[in-house]
Scaffold this motif. Structure first.
Motif, PDB file in Angstrom:
ATOM      1  N   LYS A   6       0.859  -1.181   0.000  1.00 41.15           N
ATOM      2  CA  LYS A   6       0.000   0.000   0.000  1.00 41.15           C
ATOM      3  C   LYS A   6       0.896   1.232   0.000  1.00 41.15           C
ATOM      4  CE  LYS A   6      -3.958  -2.085   2.110  1.00 41.15           C
ATOM      5  NZ  LYS A   6      -4.963  -2.042   3.157  1.00 41.15           N
ATOM      6  N   ALA A   7       0.629   2.143  -0.936  1.00 39.44           N
ATOM      7  CA  ALA A   7       1.430   3.365  -1.046  1.00 39.44           C
ATOM      8  C   ALA A   7       0.500   4.561  -1.175  1.00 39.44           C
ATOM      9  CB  ALA A   7       2.339   3.275  -2.267  1.00 39.44           C
ATOM     10  N   ARG A   8       0.932   5.678  -0.632  1.00 40.85           N
ATOM     11  CA  ARG A   8       0.152   6.921  -0.725  1.00 40.85           C
ATOM     12  C   ARG A   8       0.687   7.719  -1.907  1.00 40.85           C
ATOM     13  NH1 ARG A   8      -3.104   8.153   3.199  1.00 40.85           N
ATOM     14  NH2 ARG A   8      -2.782  10.397   3.126  1.00 40.85           N
ATOM     15  N   LEU A   9      -0.174   7.912  -2.909  1.00 34.06           N
ATOM     16  CA  LEU A   9       0.216   8.584  -4.140  1.00 34.06           C
ATOM     17  C   LEU A   9      -0.791   9.674  -4.500  1.00 34.06           C
ATOM     18  CD1 LEU A   9       1.043   5.381  -6.216  1.00 34.06           C
ATOM     19  CD2 LEU A   9       2.693   6.909  -5.145  1.00 34.06           C
ATOM     20  N   HIS A  10      -0.298  10.706  -5.190  1.00 33.56           N
ATOM     21  CA  HIS A  10      -1.168  11.761  -5.713  1.00 33.56           C
ATOM     22  C   HIS A  10      -1.857  11.256  -6.976  1.00 33.56           C
ATOM     23  CE1 HIS A  10       0.135  15.368  -3.453  1.00 33.56           C
ATOM     24  NE2 HIS A  10       1.262  14.693  -3.315  1.00 33.56           N
ATOM     25  N   ASN A  11      -3.119  11.592  -7.123  1.00 32.14           N
ATOM     26  CA  ASN A  11      -3.829  11.384  -8.378  1.00 32.14           C
ATOM     27  C   ASN A  11      -3.715  12.706  -9.134  1.00 32.14           C
ATOM     28  OD1 ASN A  11      -5.502  10.749 -10.462  1.00 32.14           O
ATOM     29  ND2 ASN A  11      -7.278  10.274  -9.200  1.00 32.14           N
ATOM     30  N   VAL A  12      -2.789  12.774 -10.085  1.00 30.75           N
ATOM     31  CA  VAL A  12      -2.449  14.026 -10.771  1.00 30.75           C
ATOM     32  C   VAL A  12      -3.169  14.092 -12.113  1.00 30.75           C
ATOM     33  CG1 VAL A  12      -0.578  15.446 -11.695  1.00 30.75           C
ATOM     34  CG2 VAL A  12      -0.194  14.044  -9.656  1.00 30.75           C
ATOM     35  N   VAL A  13      -3.795  15.238 -12.382  1.00 35.69           N
ATOM     36  CA  VAL A  13      -4.485  15.477 -13.648  1.00 35.69           C
ATOM     37  C   VAL A  13      -3.707  16.539 -14.413  1.00 35.69           C
ATOM     38  CG1 VAL A  13      -6.615  16.326 -14.698  1.00 35.69           C
ATOM     39  CG2 VAL A  13      -6.719  14.854 -12.693  1.00 35.69           C
ATOM     40  N   VAL A  14      -3.494  16.280 -15.704  1.00 29.77           N
ATOM     41  CA  VAL A  14      -2.794  17.214 -16.579  1.00 29.77           C
ATOM     42  C   VAL A  14      -3.744  17.604 -17.702  1.00 29.77           C
ATOM     43  CG1 VAL A  14      -0.813  17.556 -18.090  1.00 29.77           C
ATOM     44  CG2 VAL A  14      -0.594  16.095 -16.068  1.00 29.77           C
ATOM     45  N   TRP A  15      -3.924  18.908 -17.892  1.00 32.14           N
ATOM     46  CA  TRP A  15      -4.721  19.407 -19.010  1.00 32.14           C
ATOM     47  C   TRP A  15      -3.785  20.032 -20.031  1.00 32.14           C
ATOM     48  CZ3 TRP A  15      -8.914  22.467 -15.864  1.00 32.14           C
ATOM     49  CH2 TRP A  15      -9.833  21.569 -15.332  1.00 32.14           C
ATOM     50  N   VAL A  16      -3.996  19.686 -21.299  1.00 32.23           N
ATOM     51  CA  VAL A  16      -3.232  20.278 -22.403  1.00 32.23           C
ATOM     52  C   VAL A  16      -4.209  20.800 -23.445  1.00 32.23           C
ATOM     53  CG1 VAL A  16      -1.216  18.820 -22.060  1.00 32.23           C
ATOM     54  CG2 VAL A  16      -2.994  18.079 -23.624  1.00 32.23           C
TER      55      VAL A  16
END
Length: 79
Positions: A6-16
């Protein structure tokens, strides 16, 4: 499952900017330990894309394989 952790990660969104004129943006999503790491991955994969916005939807705990976890942190550590 012994291969996962189990790891704590960011859910990152990129808009282009969209290449299709009827849409304003296209969206990409990454799971990363830090937002700047996801930016680096995006810029590697899409060097010719114009970034509009990058943001995190928050940090959540995900279950991922140990090998993938190691690969993520090797990519995120400065040399």
């Amino acid at each position: 499952m012994a291969d996962t952790i189990k790891a704590r990660l960011h859910n990152v969104v990129v808009w282009v900017k969209s290449k299709d004129p009827k849409y304003k943006v296209r969206m990409f999503s990454y799971l990363a330990p830090k937002v700047h790491v996801a930016r680096g991955w995006f810029e590697e994969e899409h060097p010719d894309e114009e970034l509009v916005k990058i943001f995190s939807l928050g940090v959540h705990e995900y279950e991922i394989s140990k090998e993938r976890y190691r690969a993520i942190y090797q990519d995120s550590t400065p040399v």
